[in-house]
Design a protein around this motif. Structure first.
Motif, mmCIF file in Angstrom:
data_model
loop_
_atom_site.group_PDB
_atom_site.id
_atom_site.type_symbol
_atom_site.label_atom_id
_atom_site.label_comp_id
_atom_site.label_asym_id
_atom_site.label_seq_id
_atom_site.Cartn_x
_atom_site.Cartn_y
_atom_site.Cartn_z
ATOM 1 N N SER B 147 0.809 -1.211 0.000
ATOM 2 C CA SER B 147 0.000 0.000 0.000
ATOM 3 C C SER B 147 0.850 1.272 0.000
ATOM 4 O O SER B 147 0.401 2.299 -0.505
ATOM 5 C CB SER B 147 -0.965 -0.001 1.181
ATOM 6 O OG SER B 147 -0.270 -0.151 2.380
ATOM 7 N N VAL B 148 2.086 1.218 0.536
ATOM 8 C CA VAL B 148 2.926 2.434 0.474
ATOM 9 C C VAL B 148 3.178 2.844 -0.956
ATOM 10 O O VAL B 148 3.286 4.033 -1.254
ATOM 11 C CB VAL B 148 4.337 2.247 1.081
ATOM 12 C CG1 VAL B 148 4.495 3.087 2.313
ATOM 13 C CG2 VAL B 148 4.727 0.829 1.259
ATOM 14 N N ILE B 149 3.306 1.845 -1.853
ATOM 15 C CA ILE B 149 3.582 2.155 -3.253
ATOM 16 C C ILE B 149 2.412 2.920 -3.847
ATOM 17 O O ILE B 149 2.583 3.858 -4.614
ATOM 18 C CB ILE B 149 3.855 0.866 -4.050
ATOM 19 C CG1 ILE B 149 4.985 0.071 -3.393
ATOM 20 C CG2 ILE B 149 4.127 1.163 -5.507
ATOM 21 C CD1 ILE B 149 6.316 0.233 -3.984
ATOM 22 N N PHE B 150 1.187 2.508 -3.469
ATOM 23 C CA PHE B 150 0.018 3.276 -3.907
ATOM 24 C C PHE B 150 0.104 4.698 -3.379
ATOM 25 O O PHE B 150 -0.341 5.649 -4.027
ATOM 26 C CB PHE B 150 -1.273 2.603 -3.441
ATOM 27 C CG PHE B 150 -1.718 1.478 -4.328
ATOM 28 C CD1 PHE B 150 -2.448 1.733 -5.462
ATOM 29 C CD2 PHE B 150 -1.389 0.167 -4.025
ATOM 30 C CE1 PHE B 150 -2.857 0.702 -6.287
ATOM 31 C CE2 PHE B 150 -1.790 -0.863 -4.841
ATOM 32 C CZ PHE B 150 -2.524 -0.598 -5.970
ATOM 33 N N GLY B 151 0.668 4.824 -2.166
ATOM 34 C CA GLY B 151 0.868 6.155 -1.606
ATOM 35 C C GLY B 151 1.777 6.991 -2.488
ATOM 36 O O GLY B 151 1.501 8.165 -2.763
ATOM 37 N N THR B 174 -6.611 7.836 -4.182
ATOM 38 C CA THR B 174 -5.522 6.878 -3.935
ATOM 39 C C THR B 174 -6.075 5.594 -3.326
ATOM 40 O O THR B 174 -5.761 4.488 -3.786
ATOM 41 C CB THR B 174 -4.484 7.488 -2.983
ATOM 42 O OG1 THR B 174 -4.099 8.772 -3.479
ATOM 43 C CG2 THR B 174 -3.272 6.607 -2.867
ATOM 44 N N LEU B 175 -6.910 5.754 -2.295
ATOM 45 C CA LEU B 175 -7.483 4.565 -1.650
ATOM 46 C C LEU B 175 -8.381 3.792 -2.619
ATOM 47 O O LEU B 175 -8.424 2.561 -2.575
ATOM 48 C CB LEU B 175 -8.287 4.965 -0.414
ATOM 49 C CG LEU B 175 -7.479 5.453 0.786
ATOM 50 C CD1 LEU B 175 -8.405 5.749 1.953
ATOM 51 C CD2 LEU B 175 -6.439 4.432 1.201
ATOM 52 N N SER B 176 -9.078 4.514 -3.513
ATOM 53 C CA SER B 176 -9.947 3.832 -4.474
ATOM 54 C C SER B 176 -9.139 2.877 -5.349
ATOM 55 O O SER B 176 -9.530 1.728 -5.558
ATOM 56 C CB SER B 176 -10.658 4.842 -5.377
ATOM 57 O OG SER B 176 -11.399 5.733 -4.599
ATOM 58 N N ALA B 241 -0.963 3.685 5.566
ATOM 59 C CA ALA B 241 0.291 4.020 4.903
ATOM 60 C C ALA B 241 0.140 4.960 3.705
ATOM 61 O O ALA B 241 0.845 5.968 3.625
ATOM 62 C CB ALA B 241 1.017 2.740 4.501
ATOM 63 N N PRO B 242 -0.785 4.682 2.760
ATOM 64 C CA PRO B 242 -0.860 5.572 1.588
ATOM 65 C C PRO B 242 -1.201 7.008 1.972
ATOM 66 O O PRO B 242 -0.697 7.952 1.361
ATOM 67 C CB PRO B 242 -1.976 4.977 0.738
ATOM 68 C CG PRO B 242 -2.409 3.744 1.376
ATOM 69 C CD PRO B 242 -1.742 3.576 2.675
ATOM 70 N N LEU B 243 -2.043 7.156 3.001
ATOM 71 C CA LEU B 243 -2.425 8.507 3.406
ATOM 72 C C LEU B 243 -1.255 9.238 4.053
ATOM 73 O O LEU B 243 -1.044 10.432 3.831
ATOM 74 C CB LEU B 243 -3.615 8.450 4.368
ATOM 75 C CG LEU B 243 -4.897 7.862 3.782
ATOM 76 C CD1 LEU B 243 -5.998 7.849 4.815
ATOM 77 C CD2 LEU B 243 -5.330 8.654 2.564
#
Lengths: 306, 316
Positions: B147-151, B174-176, B241-243
């Motif tokens: 999920s960090v990568i999506f961040g 991002t979360l979507s 993490a992404p947020l």
């Protein structure tokens, strides 16, 4: 003659009709939506590659392989080895917890338990899997670490051991459910054959079921490693941000994921440090991608079909 | 259970044999000793394996107990209705709840629209072949991306390129993308479970493809899709993490009022409070109290999912 003209009119009207235009448009809309996932992948790869490229413009590749990581120092140094070391060590600790517990739990559920017990235990495992990782991080930092400090006096408040263990606990449901799926799909004839020859349940499990389900079990382990490598919040909170290059699990270490979080929330601005995030992200992405592909390869290649 | 009965019988047979003619061929002691050892090992293993499950359960209980104890006395109306503050006794999570809520206002429609459309395309429209399996493999790989990568993706594309900064819209989009694979997989499974004869029935009555999908396939796949969507949403609510990577500041004192405002959400607040326990021990209680709110929210969502699954799922 007039009859067929009539039909032709109906068809022509139908084509003009809005609903039939929808018929043409909808598949295209769905296709666009479907390609968003492909664009997401392309987006991830491009993002990582472009900014990692900026990083390598500024930092010689040789420096990456140094053991010193000091992105904010007077003479910044960008060795990624401390991060890879931290990632591997915390993931290994996690696997030491998750593999034995997860696999034996799967063996119990698939081979020993009654249908009723399984019906109770499986949802509880799902609860364990559904808890957000931030909650596990809090648990590691505020409960497991103090507990371990009583046992190991030299343990630092931030260390690799505690998040490793908690990460293992987090992964148990993954290993259990995937391994159990693999073991349950072994046909009953094989079990009954072994039982008829006088094997005990344990012997059936170890000598018949596990060899037959080994591809699924191995795939679940590899997927678990991938999950551990990518796990962020537990290690960020409980393992701290020391960029030590050490094998001492009582010390604080930083993983690749924790480095990314530390740096972005520190608001580094645009600079070599900022670009280093993407270089680390790229390495992390490659690590997990290899693990995920390997997991799929194992479960495909070595699957026994019955 | 079966097994133990059969092994008991074995032993009896051996005894019978010993009384009979075969006595010279079987050594009762050796055989029963080996047999007993194997049975003992089996019983010990069963207990041990059950111990693993018990271990997981006990951890779960300790985790809930520990968080419950820390949060006692901290969750009250004031905690839920007042805003963040640096003073623990005054602080509340009203703004944080609004942040999480607005985040879902973005995530739910975007993921539902994209996820269900993708699932319909893959299951109903795409020709079985290279493209379809390519998209499928791509989606399952996306599900495995940390999920960090999506961040990082969100930070670059939504944050900097589209200039959304660390707003609710950037976080929500991002979360979507992060939870999209969950909805697509659930949607595909639900659509696949709709039996072919229902579609054939619709076609036989002259319905077009889109009409069939809209009036036959989607309604009967809806419970499965909804269940998957709720699971995806609960994943999004708990994701941190992404947020954090998007660069959400530690302390936001204003309650967000639009999709473009800066915000903080439940998991982020837990993160920052946990980090700050070194400075102010009471922050551990605040974090625990916020965790309780988050877990109750997740519990409610999942209960709804289970109710939908049990009530509306039809089997053909």
């Amino acid at each position: 003659m007039s009859e067929s003209n009539h039909v032709r009119d109906i068809i022509r009207n139908n084509i003009k009709h809005r609903k039939n235009r929808l018929e043409m448009i909808m598949p295209k809309l769905f296709l666009i939506a479907g390609s968003i996932s492909i664009f997401t992948t392309i987006g991830i790869v491009l993002t990582l590659l472009i900014d990692a490229y900026h990083f390598f413009e500024q930092v010689p590749i040789r420096e990456i392989f140094s053991t010193k990581l000091a992105p904010l120092g007077v003479n910044p140094s960008f060795g990624i080895l401390p991060l890879i070391n931290g990632t591997i060590i915390t993931s290994l600790i996690a696997m030491f917890v998750a593999v034995p517990v997860g696999l034996t739990a799967a063996m119990y559920l698939s081979e020993f338990s009654s249908e009723n017990t399984r019906k109770i235990i499986k949802p509880v495992m799902e609860v364990l899997a559904g808890i957000p990782t931030i909650v596990y991080g809090f648990f590691a930092y505020s409960f497991v670490t103090p507990l371990l400090m009583n046992l190991i006096p030299t343990l630092e408040p931030k260390n690799a051991l505690s998040p490793g263990i908690v990460m293992g606990i987090m992964i148990i449901p993954l290993v259990t459910s995937l391994s159990e799926d693999a073991m349950s799909s072994v046909p009953n004839d094989m079990r009954e054959g072994a039982l008829a020859l006088g094997s005990t349940r344990l012997e059936v499990t170890l000598k018949v079921v596990i060899p037959a389900a080994i591809s699924g079990i191995m795939a679940s382990f590899v997927l678990a490693i991938s999950r551990a490598i990518g796990e962020t919040m537990i290690v960020t909170i409980a393992s701290g941000s020391s960029k030590n290059f050490t094998l001492d699990i009582t010390q604080s270490m930083q993983t690749m994921t924790a480095y990314i979080v530390e740096f972005t929330s520190g608001d580094a601005g645009i600079g070599t440090g900022y670009y280093s995030l993407y270089a680390v992200g790229l390495v992390l992405f490659i690590f997990t991608l290899i693990m995920n592909l390997l997991s799929r390869y194992i479960s495909r290649k070595y699957r026994e079909e019955y | 259970m079966n097994h133990h009965n059969s092994s008991d019988n074995n032993e009896k047979n051996i005894e019978l044999n010993n009384e009979g003619k075969l006595k010279t061929f079987f050594n009762k002691d050796i055989i029963s000793k080996r047999m007993n050892n194997r049975i003992l090992l089996d019983k010990v293993a069963k207990k041990l394996f059950f111990g693993s499950i018990l271990f997981a359960l006990i951890i779960l209980v300790i985790l809930f107990y520990r968080i419950g104890v820390l949060s006692i006395g901290w969750i009250d109306l004031q905690f839920l209705t007042s805003n963040l503050s640096i003073f623990p006794e005054k602080a509340g999570i009203y703004g944080v709840l609004i942040g999480s809520f607005l985040l879902m206002v973005v995530v739910i429609p975007v993921t539902l629209l994209l996820g269900i459309s993708t699932a319909i395309y893959l299951e109903e429209y795409a020709k079985k072949g290279r493209f379809q399996s390519f998209v499928n493999i791509n989606i399952s790989n996306l599900a495995g991306v940390p999920s960090v990568i999506f961040g990082l993706l969100g930070l670059t594309v939504f944050g900097r390129l589209l200039n959304l900064g660390s707003s609710i819209l950037a976080g929500g989009l991002t979360l979507s993308l992060l939870v999209l694979p969950i909805i697509v997989a659930a949607g595909q499974e639900a659509i696949r479970a709709v039996p072919g004869f229902l579609r054939d029935g619709a076609y036989a009555m002259g319905a077009t493809k889109w009409t069939t999908v809209r009036t036959v396939v989607l309604p009967s796949a809806l419970p499965g899709i909804l269940t998957g969507s709720i699971l995806a949403v609960s994943r999004a609510i708990g994701e941190t993490a992404p947020l954090v990577v998007l660069g959400i500041p530690a302390l936001i004192l204003r309650v967000p009022n639009s999709l473009m405002s800066d915000f903080t959400a439940l998991p982020i607040q837990i993160y920052y409070w946990t980090l700050d326990t070194v400075l102010t021990p009471e922050y551990a209680n605040m974090a625990a109290a916020t965790i309780v709110v988050l877990l109750v929210l997740l519990f409610l969502l999942n209960s709804v999912a289970i109710v939908i699954r049990n009530k509306y799922q039809r089997r053909y």
